[in-house]
Design an enzyme around this catalytic site. Structure first.
Site, PDB file in Angstrom:
ATOM      1  N   ASP A  71      -7.582  35.043  -9.015  1.00  0.00           N
ATOM      2  CA  ASP A  71      -6.494  35.911  -8.553  1.00  0.00           C
ATOM      3  C   ASP A  71      -5.365  35.142  -7.879  1.00  0.00           C
ATOM      4  OD1 ASP A  71      -7.763  38.175  -9.469  1.00  0.00           O
ATOM      5  OD2 ASP A  71      -8.717  38.625  -7.551  1.00  0.00           O
ATOM      6  N   GLU A  93      -5.785  45.620 -12.298  1.00  0.00           N
ATOM      7  CA  GLU A  93      -6.814  46.626 -12.043  1.00  0.00           C
ATOM      8  C   GLU A  93      -6.621  47.359 -10.715  1.00  0.00           C
ATOM      9  OE1 GLU A  93     -10.498  44.493 -11.987  1.00  0.00           O
ATOM     10  OE2 GLU A  93      -9.860  43.128 -10.397  1.00  0.00           O
TER      11      GLU A  93
END
Length: 342
Positions: free
Chosen positions: A128, A222
């Site tokens: 990430d 997401e």
């Protein structure tokens, strides 16, 4: 000196490169002995170990995943967790611990180091790219490359059927993967957790793309959320660190787009494919450098620190500082991508 090594949290391309660099330099230059702890913090908690030596790390540089295994075990939430870790480190005569992980794994390392005197050095790992103390984390470049290739492939099938394709990528609180892969892959809409989206505006961008006789690609992280509503989840289950398990926004978005525009919409959830497979050249390079500098920090007795990339140099920062806040996408950076929406 005997040094323990563990890899915690989600698996990530480049973990094996870090392990290899730590062991190679530690043995060859400093004469250290190494032991690997299995499955993240579960290893020192339960006393599960594997031997680490130069023969054990040969050939692992291009391999994805981690030869030590990983888990999301939170030892601070286990009964007598700190005491059990202390006892097992003493049992295996471990003088210091190199912890390779993201926000949660390193957060545990910071607590153990600062509050309990356990000698830890951290290495930042997350696809990430959301650790604030380092410019980049290894694994991110590989994940972006995988997502970009998927978007490239989806363009052709979208155009063949003139349908909307929604691509859901990872990114709980930070939209770095969505932003980088969306721009690189020529997406027509990019939705990130840092900026709540208006579904009417998304549908307007989609309709505009169809009017230009092109099939739109929508990339969504997401953790992205609509302006009116909460995070969209498949279920409400949590991991041991209290994080809710994500995924579901892509399917929701495709249904909303189809019902509002009348255009067929399909979803591709890339999921764990972004974390798997062989690491990119950049991630091998960065992971290797992190490993070399982590063992130097052990040699220098600079515990409670994490190695970090600043520009082209590797520096050390306090682990607590590195995990104090997440690095998120700057609104100005996201605004740059807006010229390509619709």
């Amino acid at each position: 000196m005997r040094v323990g090594v563990l890899t915690g949290g989600g698996d990530c391309p480049g973990l094996n490169a870090v392990i290899r660099a730590i062991v190679r330099k530690g043995v060859q230059e400093y004469g250290y002995d190494f032991i690997g702890f299995r499955d993240g913090w579960r290893g020192p908690l339960e006393g599960e170990t594997v031997p680490l030596s130069i023969p054990a790390v040969r050939g692992i540089l291009p391999r994805g995943g981690t030869i030590l295994g990983s888990s999301r075990t939170n030892p601070l939430g286990a009964e007598h967790g700190v005491r059990r870790i202390r006892d097992n480190l003493a049992k295996y005569e471990v003088d210091s611990l190199i912890t390779i992980g993201g926000e949660d794994t390193l957060g545990v390392a910071a607590t153990l180091s600062d509050e309990h005197g356990i000698k830890c050095v951290g290495v930042p790992k997350t696809i990430d790219n959301d650790l604030s103390a380092t410019d980049y984390t290894f694994g991110f470049d590989t994940a972006v490359g995988i997502a970009t290739e998927a978007i490239d492939r989806l363009h052709t099938t979208a155009e063949s059927h003139m349908r909307v394709l929604v691509v859901e990528v990872m990114g709980r609180h930070a939209g770095w993967i969505a932003l980088h892969s969306g721009l690189a892959g020529g997406a027509n809409v990019i939705l990130i957790p840092e900026q709540r989206f208006d579904i009417d505006q998304v549908c307007a961008w989609v309709a505009s793309r169809f009017r230009a006789s092109y099939a739109p690609i929508v990339v969504v992280a997401e953790g992205a959320m609509p302006v009116q509503g909460e995070m969209i989840l498949k279920d409400g289950s949590h991991d041991s660190f209290g994080h809710v398990r994500l995924s579901g926004v892509g399917e929701w978005l495709a249904k909303e787009i189809e019902s509002r525009t009348g255009k067929e919409a399909r979803t591709t959830v890339l999921g764990h494919v972004q974390r798997g497979g062989t690491p990119s050249a950049f991630d091998r390079w960065l992971a290797t450098r992190f490993g070399l500098h982590a063992i130097d920090a052990v040699r220098d007795g600079d515990f409670g620190t994490m190695v970090a990339l600043k520009g082209t140099g590797i520096v050390r920062v306090p682990i607590a500082e590195a995990t104090a806040r997440l690095k998120t996408v700057d609104p100005a950076l996201y605004a740059e991508a807006g010229v390509f929406f619709g």
